[in-house]
Scaffold this motif. Structure first.
Motif, PDB file in Angstrom:
ATOM      1  N   UNK A   4      46.702  29.329  38.063  1.00  0.00           N
ATOM      2  CA  UNK A   4      45.597  30.225  38.422  1.00  0.00           C
ATOM      3  C   UNK A   4      46.119  31.486  39.111  1.00  0.00           C
ATOM      4  N   UNK A   5      47.058  31.306  40.016  1.00  0.00           N
ATOM      5  CA  UNK A   5      47.645  32.456  40.720  1.00  0.00           C
ATOM      6  C   UNK A   5      48.443  33.331  39.755  1.00  0.00           C
ATOM      7  N   UNK A   6      49.151  32.702  38.810  1.00  0.00           N
ATOM      8  CA  UNK A   6      49.909  33.454  37.808  1.00  0.00           C
ATOM      9  C   UNK A   6      48.976  34.269  36.932  1.00  0.00           C
ATOM     10  N   UNK A   7      47.873  33.681  36.486  1.00  0.00           N
ATOM     11  CA  UNK A   7      46.890  34.387  35.657  1.00  0.00           C
ATOM     12  C   UNK A   7      46.328  35.585  36.429  1.00  0.00           C
ATOM     13  N   UNK A   8      45.994  35.394  37.689  1.00  0.00           N
ATOM     14  CA  UNK A   8      45.463  36.485  38.514  1.00  0.00           C
ATOM     15  C   UNK A   8      46.479  37.613  38.653  1.00  0.00           C
ATOM     16  N   UNK A   9      47.740  37.259  38.912  1.00  0.00           N
ATOM     17  CA  UNK A   9      48.789  38.268  39.064  1.00  0.00           C
ATOM     18  C   UNK A   9      49.018  39.021  37.753  1.00  0.00           C
ATOM     19  N   UNK A  10      49.010  38.296  36.639  1.00  0.00           N
ATOM     20  CA  UNK A  10      49.194  38.938  35.331  1.00  0.00           C
ATOM     21  C   UNK A  10      48.041  39.885  35.035  1.00  0.00           C
ATOM     22  N   UNK A  11      46.822  39.455  35.327  1.00  0.00           N
ATOM     23  CA  UNK A  11      45.641  40.280  35.068  1.00  0.00           C
ATOM     24  C   UNK A  11      45.700  41.569  35.871  1.00  0.00           C
ATOM     25  N   UNK A  12      46.100  41.446  37.127  1.00  0.00           N
ATOM     26  CA  UNK A  12      46.179  42.631  37.987  1.00  0.00           C
ATOM     27  C   UNK A  12      47.283  43.580  37.519  1.00  0.00           C
ATOM     28  N   UNK A  13      48.437  43.025  37.213  1.00  0.00           N
ATOM     29  CA  UNK A  13      49.593  43.836  36.802  1.00  0.00           C
ATOM     30  C   UNK A  13      49.347  44.543  35.468  1.00  0.00           C
ATOM     31  N   UNK A  14      48.685  43.861  34.523  1.00  0.00           N
ATOM     32  CA  UNK A  14      48.458  44.423  33.193  1.00  0.00           C
ATOM     33  C   UNK A  14      47.119  45.151  33.094  1.00  0.00           C
ATOM     34  N   UNK A  15      46.350  45.123  34.170  1.00  0.00           N
ATOM     35  CA  UNK A  15      45.039  45.773  34.217  1.00  0.00           C
ATOM     36  C   UNK A  15      44.130  45.256  33.098  1.00  0.00           C
ATOM     37  N   UNK A  16      44.046  43.919  33.005  1.00  0.00           N
ATOM     38  CA  UNK A  16      43.160  43.249  32.051  1.00  0.00           C
ATOM     39  C   UNK A  16      42.342  42.215  32.824  1.00  0.00           C
ATOM     40  N   UNK A  17      41.358  41.629  32.160  1.00  0.00           N
ATOM     41  CA  UNK A  17      40.550  40.614  32.815  1.00  0.00           C
ATOM     42  C   UNK A  17      41.352  39.325  32.958  1.00  0.00           C
ATOM     43  N   UNK A  18      40.913  38.485  33.890  1.00  0.00           N
ATOM     44  CA  UNK A  18      41.582  37.200  34.077  1.00  0.00           C
ATOM     45  C   UNK A  18      41.432  36.335  32.830  1.00  0.00           C
ATOM     46  N   UNK A  19      40.303  36.459  32.154  1.00  0.00           N
ATOM     47  CA  UNK A  19      40.063  35.683  30.937  1.00  0.00           C
ATOM     48  C   UNK A  19      41.077  36.062  29.852  1.00  0.00           C
ATOM     49  N   UNK A  20      41.321  37.373  29.696  1.00  0.00           N
ATOM     50  CA  UNK A  20      42.298  37.826  28.705  1.00  0.00           C
ATOM     51  C   UNK A  20      43.713  37.396  29.096  1.00  0.00           C
ATOM     52  N   UNK A  21      44.045  37.494  30.380  1.00  0.00           N
ATOM     53  CA  UNK A  21      45.372  37.093  30.855  1.00  0.00           C
ATOM     54  C   UNK A  21      45.585  35.601  30.621  1.00  0.00           C
TER      55      UNK A  21
END
Length: 91
Positions: A4-21
């Motif tokens: 969950x934390x990895x998905x959140x970090x990826x979403x923030x870094x790539x500027x995409x939604x958490x669902x897409x990440x």
């Protein structure tokens, strides 16, 4: 860091939604697993290499009884970090 934390970090870094990440991470895990299952190697230059390794049959010990047991040969997944990743975390 958990998934969950990895998905959140990826979403923030790539500027995409958490669902897409989460979809992208799931696809990455599936592709790596499928490739390793076929015996393929995945090389990400600068990051590392995912591969399989053969583990030979060996003799082990049951920790509860101390009895010797035979452990069958098997194939295991392995990851070898690349130079850039090693240099990034080196102190």
């Amino acid at each position: 860091m958990n998934k969950t934390e990895l998905v959140s970090a990826m979403a923030e870094k790539a500027d995409v939604t958490k669902k897409d990440a989460e979809k992208v991470l799931g696809a990455f895990i599936d592709v790596v697993g499928d490739a390793l299952k076929k015996g393929d190697k995945i090389q990400l230059v600068g990051f590392g290499t995912f591969e399989t390794r053969e583990r030979a049959a060996r003799e082990g010990k049951n920790p509860q009884t101390g009895e010797k047991i035979k452990i069958a040969a098997c194939t295991v997944p392995a990851f070898k970090a690349g130079k850039a990743l090693k240099d990034l975390i080196a102190k």
